[in-house]
Write an enzyme that holds these catalytic residues in place. Structure first.
Site, PDB file in Angstrom:
ATOM      1  N   HIS A 189      -3.469  -5.590   0.902  1.00 16.65           N
ATOM      2  CA  HIS A 189      -2.790  -5.838   2.179  1.00 16.65           C
ATOM      3  C   HIS A 189      -2.778  -7.312   2.564  1.00 16.65           C
ATOM      4  O   HIS A 189      -3.705  -7.772   3.251  1.00 16.65           O
ATOM      5  CB  HIS A 189      -3.534  -5.098   3.291  1.00 16.65           C
ATOM      6  CG  HIS A 189      -3.376  -3.611   3.274  1.00 16.65           C
ATOM      7  ND1 HIS A 189      -2.382  -2.964   3.956  1.00 16.65           N
ATOM      8  CD2 HIS A 189      -4.097  -2.651   2.657  1.00 16.65           C
ATOM      9  CE1 HIS A 189      -2.485  -1.651   3.779  1.00 16.65           C
ATOM     10  NE2 HIS A 189      -3.527  -1.432   2.985  1.00 16.65           N
ATOM     11  N   CYS A 231       0.844  -1.194   0.000  1.00 16.22           N
ATOM     12  CA  CYS A 231       0.000   0.000   0.000  1.00 16.22           C
ATOM     13  C   CYS A 231       0.887   1.256   0.000  1.00 16.22           C
ATOM     14  O   CYS A 231       1.604   1.493  -0.958  1.00 16.22           O
ATOM     15  CB  CYS A 231      -0.954  -0.038   1.188  1.00 16.22           C
ATOM     16  SG  CYS A 231      -2.342   1.085   1.000  1.00 16.22           S
ATOM     17  N   GLU A 236      -1.056  -8.628   4.877  1.00 18.02           N
ATOM     18  CA  GLU A 236      -0.899  -8.741   6.334  1.00 18.02           C
ATOM     19  C   GLU A 236      -2.235  -8.561   7.057  1.00 18.02           C
ATOM     20  O   GLU A 236      -2.313  -8.756   8.265  1.00 18.02           O
ATOM     21  CB  GLU A 236       0.139  -7.723   6.829  1.00 18.02           C
ATOM     22  CG  GLU A 236      -0.337  -6.292   6.998  1.00 18.02           C
ATOM     23  CD  GLU A 236      -0.553  -5.528   5.697  1.00 18.02           C
ATOM     24  OE1 GLU A 236      -0.415  -6.132   4.604  1.00 18.02           O
ATOM     25  OE2 GLU A 236      -0.891  -4.323   5.756  1.00 18.02           O
TER      26      GLU A 236
END
Lengths: 779, 270
Positions: free
Chosen positions: B234, B103, B236
């Site tokens: 994302h 990002c 994560e």
């Protein structure tokens, strides 16, 4: 008339006046209060005169300004305190870990969770972007100063209808502009600080056109052994001011919040709206949490309403009756030339205060330096119970803290409002058919809020388990509570949901207050969590009007009594009065509740989207002839009718039973029945699951289909159960669950009524209205 | 090398806000991550806090709004890095140590000239940009990504080519543009395209499946050597199934779709 003769400039190289109140007439006292923007009444001014008579001197301008802040409705709750004391503060619970700037409850053996809601109404009505953004900033600080990491934001908002064609009160702004500004403000602040906006709500009604409501709530997580306090440890602590510089923005914010809006509020009070800076806030949060974790500080508090004038006094007085000596010239400023009183009351954003032992000052400063966050020791606590201010050694302020913070409390007169009943009911001449169904789903209060929700990052921190919108990807519908998994590696969940029905509260404040609590509980239970605590933001009108105070009292009594029965603590909250548009048009009385719940294993959580074809569909709870203030009545011109009540023992029973079925994995989907009743709840489950539903309401008794479908009786859910689990489900629920349909196909049909629509049609009716008004829709 | 010996530098400045979950991601695959402030690498801190980039095996740039992103997203962070430790970063990449940017981290890698890196490991000027979404709004929504990498990227070594993963997006500037008219072709030739957005049928993504209007549906690219990955969505945020937006509709594994990115790079190092 001029009060110039009473303002005596002191011969010092900065701006300071002694104000001769001892020789002032009553008229002059009033004039002083209004010219200096103190918003104190004549009686209050006279109390101050008495105090200084005993002191044998006149006050300085900064002392008077400090009193104006401390004695404002916003700071000392002078109109609401007796009522809150009677109904809210009395609810005790062993799991309350703190009732500080934020409430803190037990999460598990190692962690606590923090919760707090507050309003930022008046600033947002004047400057929606900045007002909303700084609202977020303020509520984050309340959570941080408990030592808690913020983990979720919740923003319930009330506006006039976005498409209103009616004349906007003079000096006010169009709801379309306000909605855009507020949502942008929340987005740009919340997304930048990296705290997910997980829930919220939009309430649209003409009565908010002249005074919108922007309520902001925050949740946090804290190791119980690191739980902080909001005061010093005793005399000799150093007070370190952190974060942003102090400027002229946000002067008289609390007094502005404690008066009705007027047609000239925009020009008069623009300076009361603070400016937010999330990129000062973000590292400030890191640094504050770090100094707390390392045990370097004794207390922490945020600078909100009243600025330094409130925080210095409260942090020292709460430390077992200390005082403080402040070197005011040390406060870092945004610009030169601020008068001491301006520095003292400024509400400039992004500021925090920590107290620490003298030997830890250097270590604290080093951590803030690492994050490039300004940190300046400005005061030390004393054993005098007096706040004393110095400017380069010149004494400019010396006041007894008990007097300063012991603001007035009023038992103002109130009248109990007349409530809507079945006796004066006028049922609209409308049938349950396709047009009615589509109109209900298209109402702005029901229609999709995806336009706003997807502008907020609701997943940052990677702990969002149940999202604000649920169902098939890019075909989602409304959820109930959102659920977070705040501790990595643990499946324990924290659920959060808003409960509020201002329309019920307007027609029957007592029942309305109770319905707000019931709704928050329903939402939490609908995802499989157990209601644990609430925080409330009580938005009402001018308490000096007896009928408004009566609404307030009844609503608070309703919600307080229900919480007491339910053993649900309210460890934090906020009151916002004087929500009136120019001309005295009051808002809908709005007790905004944020409910929190706990779920032991988030893997058992349930969402509202229909999952499979061929499952049975149940209504849970008692559907009664309670049409008062329902969306159906409001939309189609119904009048009167009973406003839904809440039976606390039934609510308790239903919560237990529902959670039992969910824990056993018997429920595939569940949704609470609220605005629009059963009909809207069922349709929304089709909308998010992209599955049809065929309903037959004959098992629900003798009422007409319109009442069955659109009554908004409390303590009700709808649920989807697999055929193989029906027996087990019924064993737990007994007669409290009635099968009313079967999932499948692609149509939404209610047998015996004119409702027969494709899922695509109901989705369109629900999805498009707000996208069409705000722009950017794609379906 | 044991997993626990893999030192990961999760680099942050003010406004970086996805470092906790980035840290957690590397923790979950057994590595030894550390949240490091840029000032710790540039020496503007006391001795005990000083760190050396050379001591780390992986460098990760988390998402957020570094320095507020009030100019071009990622530009300020990148400028600070370049002026203070530019040569060390170049050396880190040249030694083929893995670098991940998610990002805002992707935006920083582009601003730093590490991506796309077509003509040099680290160009002096950015050669591409992550431009404002077509919708002109911040978009927080789940996205489906197809692994289109033919084997060069070390962050997808464990993902079969063509496999679709659900990895959520949350950004306002994610449309990858370049002045080079042959940009996409060159990326394709070099096997630099890693992830593409796809629709629910697994084919070309229309809005909102492609949330930003990125040409050729590009969601993530690597450098020509394959050790630097930048992606807008994302991974994560989906380390476990239970942060997927639709997990209550059924699932096969409790592992989230994003974890494989971190497992892949660890596999390459061990």
């Amino acid at each position: 008339m001029s009060i110039d003769r009473l303002m005596i400039k002191r011969n010092v190289p900065f701006s300071l006046y002694d104000v001769d109140i001892l020789s002032a007439t009553d008229t002059e006292l009033n004039e002083i209060s209004s010219t200096m923007g103190l918003a104190l009444s004549l009686d209050e001014m006279k109390t101050i005169v008495d105090y200084f008579k005993k002191e044998g001197r006149n006050p300085t301008d900064i002392e008077l300004q400090s009193l104006g802040q401390a004695w404002s409705e916003h700071c000392c709750y002078k109109s609401s305190k007796p009522i809150l004391k009677e109904f809210i503060f009395a609810i005790d619970h062993p799991n309350v870990l703190s009732r500080g700037d934020a409430g803190v409850m037990v999460f598990d053996d190692d962690y606590g969770y923090a919760l707090r809601i507050e309003s930022h109404n008046h600033p947002s009505a004047i400057e929606p972007y900045g007002g909303a953004a700084t609202g977020i900033g303020g509520i984050l600080r309340d959570v941080v100063c408990m030592g808690a990491q913020p983990i979720g934001l919740v923003d319930p908002l009330c506006f006039g209808p976005i498409d209103t064609k009616k004349e906007i009160p003079k000096g006010m702004k169009h709801p379309h502009y306000l909605v855009n500004g507020v949502v942008s403000g929340i987005r740009d602040y919340g997304n930048r600080v990296g705290v997910p906006t997980i829930s919220g709500g939009f309430f649209f009604d003409e009565r908010y056109t002249g005074n919108c409501l922007v309520n902001v709530a925050c949740l946090g997580i804290v190791k119980r052994k690191e739980l902080g306090v909001n005061y010093a440890s005793g005399p000799g602590d150093v007070m370190i001011l952190l974060g942003g510089r102090t400027g002229r923005d946000g002067i008289h914010g609390v007094t502005f919040a404690s008066a009705d809006l007027t047609s000239t509020s925009d020009e008069d009070s623009r300076g009361a709206v603070q400016l937010g800076d999330p990129i000062t806030k973000e590292p400030t949060i890191h640094a504050c949490l770090e100094v707390n974790q390392k045990g370097l500080i004794t207390g922490m508090k945020d600078l909100g309403g009243g600025g330094l004038s409130c925080v210095v006094g409260e942090m020292s007085l709460d430390a077992g009756g200390c005082g403080a000596d402040v070197d005011l010239e040390k406060v870092p400023l945004k610009e030169d030339g601020l008068a001491p009183w301006e520095i003292w009351v400024s509400e400039s954003q992004e500021r925090m205060m920590v107290t620490c032992k003298p030997e830890n000052v250097e270590k604290v400063l080093e951590i803030f330096d690492m994050w490039d966050v300004l940190a300046t020791p400005i005061a030390k606590t004393t054993d005098t119970k007096h706040t004393r201010l110095f400017w380069d050694g010149e004494p400019i302020f010396d006041m007894d803290l008990e007097f300063l913070t012991g603001g007035p409390v009023y038992n103002r007169p109130y009248t109990i409002p007349k409530v809507s009943t079945k006796k004066d009911e006028k049922f609209p001449d409308v049938k349950a058919d396709n047009a009615t169904m589509k109109a209900m789903l298209s109402d702005l209060n029901i229609a999709s809020k995806e336009w706003a929700i997807r502008q907020y990052d609701h997943e940052v921190r990677a702990s969002t388990v149940i999202h604000p919108m649920v169902g098939k990807m890019n075909r989602t519908g409304p959820g109930d509570a959102s659920v977070l998994m705040p501790v990595p590696g643990r499946y324990k969940g924290l659920a959060a949901a808003v409960g509020c029905n201002p329309w019920f509260t307007a027609e029957n404040p007592y029942n309305g207050g109770r319905a707000c609590v019931d709704e928050a509980c329903r939402n939490i239970v609908a995802v499989g969590a157990r209601p644990d605590a609430l925080t409330d933001c009580l938005n009402f009108g001018n308490p000096e009007k007896p009928e408004r105070l009566g609404e307030f009292r009844e609503a608070v009594r309703g919600l307080g009594e229900l919480c007491k029965d339910m053993n649900l603590p309210i460890p934090s909250g906020n009151v916002s009065l004087y929500n009136e548009a120019p001309g005295g048009v009051g808002i809908l009385p709005t007790p905004m509740i944020l409910g929190c719940g706990l779920i032991d294993d988030v893997r058992k959580a349930v969402t509202a989207d229909l999952k499979e074809e061929g499952n049975r569909f149940f209504i849970i709870g008692r559907t009664k002839d309670e049409m008062g203030a329902s969306l159906f009545f409001r939309k189609f011109g119904g009048k009167g009718g009973d406003v839904p009540g809440v039976d606390s023992s039934y609510l308790k029973l239903m919560i237990d039973k529902m959670l039992k079925t969910m824990d056993a994995g018997l429920v595939r989907s569940c949704h609470d029945c609220s605005d629009g009743g059963l009909a809207v709840a069922a349709a929304e489950m089709c909308i998010s699951g992209q599955i049809g539903l065929k309903m037959d309401l004959s098992g629900m008794g003798d009422m007409c289909a319109e009442r069955k479908l659109f009554s908004e009786s409390n303590t009700r859910w709808v649920a989807e159960v697999r055929e193989k689990d029906v027996q087990a489900f019924k064993e737990i629920m007994g007669d409290d669950a009635v099968c009313i349909g079967k999932t499948g196909g692609d149509r939404f049909i209610v047998k015996g009524t004119g409702i027969d629509l494709s899922v695509a049609e109901i989705r369109k009716a629900w999805n498009d209205p707000i996208w069409d008004l705000m722009g950017g829709g794609w379906e | 090398m044991k997993a626990g010996d893999v030192k990961v530098c999760v680099l942050r400045i003010e406004g970086t806000n996805c470092e906790d979950e980035m840290y957690q991601a590397f923790k979950m695959v057994g590595a030894d991550p550390e949240k490091v402030h840029l000032k710790q690498l540039t020496g503007q801190v006391s001795d005990s806090l000083k760190r050396d980039i050379e001591d780390y095996d992986i460098l990760a740039f988390p998402g957020g709004f570094s320095a507020g992103d009030y100019v071009r997203a990622g530009a300020i962070f990148a400028a600070r890095i370049r002026s203070a430790i530019g040569p060390q970063i170049r050396k880190f990449v040249e030694s083929e140590k893995p670098v991940l940017g998610v990002c805002n981290g992707f935006q920083i890698l582009v601003e730093l000239g590490l991506l796309p890196g077509l003509d040099d490991v680290m160009s002096n000027e950015p050669t591409a940009a992550l431009y404002t979404n077509d919708s002109a709004r911040f978009e927080c929504r789940p996205t489906l990504l197809r692994n289109d990498n033919r084997g060069k990227c070390i962050f997808t070594s464990e993902v079969p080519k063509g496999k679709v993963l659900m990895i959520p997006s949350a950004h306002a500037e994610g449309k990858l543009l370049s002045m080079d008219p042959k940009f996409v072709d060159r990326l394709e030739e070099n096997d630099q395209i890693v992830f593409r957005y796809v629709g629910e049928d697994g084919k070309d993504a229309q809005y909102p499946w492609n949330p930003n209007g990125s040409p050729s549906d590009i969601a993530g690219i690597c450098n020509p050597a394959g050790n630097v990955l930048g992606m807008m969505p994302h991974p994560e945020r989906v380390l476990t199934r239970f942060t997927h937006p639709d997990w209550t509709r059924g699932y096969e594994s409790e592992e989230g779709d994003g974890l494989v990115v971190f497992r892949s790079v660890m596999k390459k190092l061990l």
